[in-house]
Design a protein around this motif. Structure first.
Motif, PDB file in Angstrom:
ATOM      1  N   SER A 103     219.932  71.060  36.339  1.00  0.00           N
ATOM      2  CA  SER A 103     218.976  70.223  35.516  1.00  0.00           C
ATOM      3  C   SER A 103     218.466  69.115  36.641  1.00  0.00           C
ATOM      4  O   SER A 103     219.039  69.069  37.801  1.00  0.00           O
ATOM      5  CB  SER A 103     219.437  69.694  34.389  1.00  0.00           C
ATOM      6  N   LYS A 136     218.213  66.132  36.254  1.00  0.00           N
ATOM      7  CA  LYS A 136     219.300  64.927  36.470  1.00  0.00           C
ATOM      8  C   LYS A 136     220.270  65.398  37.438  1.00  0.00           C
ATOM      9  O   LYS A 136     220.485  64.332  38.306  1.00  0.00           O
ATOM     10  CB  LYS A 136     219.855  64.711  35.057  1.00  0.00           C
ATOM     11  N   ASN A 137     220.833  66.562  37.254  1.00  0.00           N
ATOM     12  CA  ASN A 137     222.080  66.814  38.098  1.00  0.00           C
ATOM     13  C   ASN A 137     221.497  67.275  39.577  1.00  0.00           C
ATOM     14  O   ASN A 137     222.418  66.846  40.557  1.00  0.00           O
ATOM     15  CB  ASN A 137     222.664  68.075  37.578  1.00  0.00           C
ATOM     16  N   LYS A 147     221.399  63.728  41.077  1.00  0.00           N
ATOM     17  CA  LYS A 147     222.787  63.197  41.491  1.00  0.00           C
ATOM     18  C   LYS A 147     223.350  63.957  42.743  1.00  0.00           C
ATOM     19  O   LYS A 147     223.839  63.194  43.448  1.00  0.00           O
ATOM     20  CB  LYS A 147     223.578  63.611  40.161  1.00  0.00           C
TER      21      LYS A 147
END
Length: 284
Positions: free
Chosen positions: A185, A187-188, A191
């Protein structure tokens, strides 16, 4: 430096009947140690002081910002803040005793002598609210729960003051692999990029995790991925310190002996197990 004290987080003026029972047991069994309320200046703590006085205990206070007591997210921020641990820098260790804990006997000095950085009741990963049973083969791992936990002050101050990388190269690779398994994703991916560039390999970034403070510490610093590896006992030792999930199972595994204490005793099989030992108070 003093050896150990007891820290009781409180956020409301009037504790519940169950909490009163828990606090009475704490004051009766651990009365020889300094006992602090962890709270905020605006809270009227007169009830707690009066309850402690019945056991000849004079409570002291460690005060923090009121916003940290508004909800569980605030408590997690508090217990991931270096200032929280610096407040106990006069003590080598301190025992967090939440008012839903129970202490069966005074073993505090013994557990300090074991010199762990952190010790709490062992847990089953993914357990807690999810009913994963040891009878179905799920294993207890490490020391976990923070509601009744003994912490070495110097370790947490050193960790939370760290300026260098908090994860090893292998630890960063493992964290990236876990993120990839969750799916790429946006978001990942962000990260992963933050880990690769080193930004997320700093303690001031790591503590922004939304995970509960106890899971945050165990998953990150007792898993062989950190330059600040936490010394915690294996479950066979941790169950002698405390129970939380599946207490009747741990009791059998522990040779039908009660531990030093437990957490959330009204949540985990009170009627079927704990009521045999806790009704009216119980001390070994």
């Amino acid at each position: 430096m003093n050896k150990v004290c007891v820290a009781i987080p409180v956020y409301k003026k009037q504790p519940s009947p169950d909490e009163i029972q828990s606090l009475n047991q704490c004051f009766a069994v651990l009365k020889k140690y300094p006992i602090f309320l962890v709270t905020f200046e605006q809270l009227d703590t007169g009830f707690y002081a009066d309850l402690a006085a019945k056991h000849s205990v004079t409570l002291q206070k460690k005060l923090f910002d009121a916003s940290l007591f508004a909800n569980i997210d605030g408590y997690n921020r508090l217990t991931k803040d270096v200032d929280f641990y610096k407040a106990f820098s006069d003590f080598e260790f301190f025992l967090i005793y939440q008012p839903d804990a129970w202490v069966f006997s005074d073993q505090l000095e013994y557990w300090c002598s074991q010199n762990y950085d952190y010790i709490g009741a062992p847990w089953i990963p993914g357990g807690g609210e999810i009913d994963l049973s040891p009878y179905d083969g799920y294993k207890f791992v490490k020391s976990g729960n923070g509601g009744f936990s003994l912490r070495k002050t110097e370790y947490f101050v050193r960790l939370l003051s760290a300026k260098g990388a908090v994860y090893t190269k292998e630890g960063v690779a493992r964290k990236i692999e876990n993120l990839k398994k969750q799916g790429l994703s946006i978001k990942n991916m962000l990260k992963i990029a933050a880990l690769k560039c080193g930004y997320a390999n700093r303690i001031n970034v790591a503590v922004q995790s939304k995970r509960s403070e106890d899971r945050f510490y165990i998953d990150n610093f007792a898993a062989g991925i950190s330059n600040y590896e936490m010394n915690t006992p294996e479950p066979e030792i941790a169950m002698q310190f405390a129970f939380e999930q599946w207490p009747e199972y741990l009791y059998k595994q522990n040779g039908e002996k009660l531990p030093f204490g437990c957490h959330a005793y009204k949540k985990y099989n009170y009627e079927g197990f704990y009521s045999h030992f806790i009704k009216g108070g119980y001390e070994l």
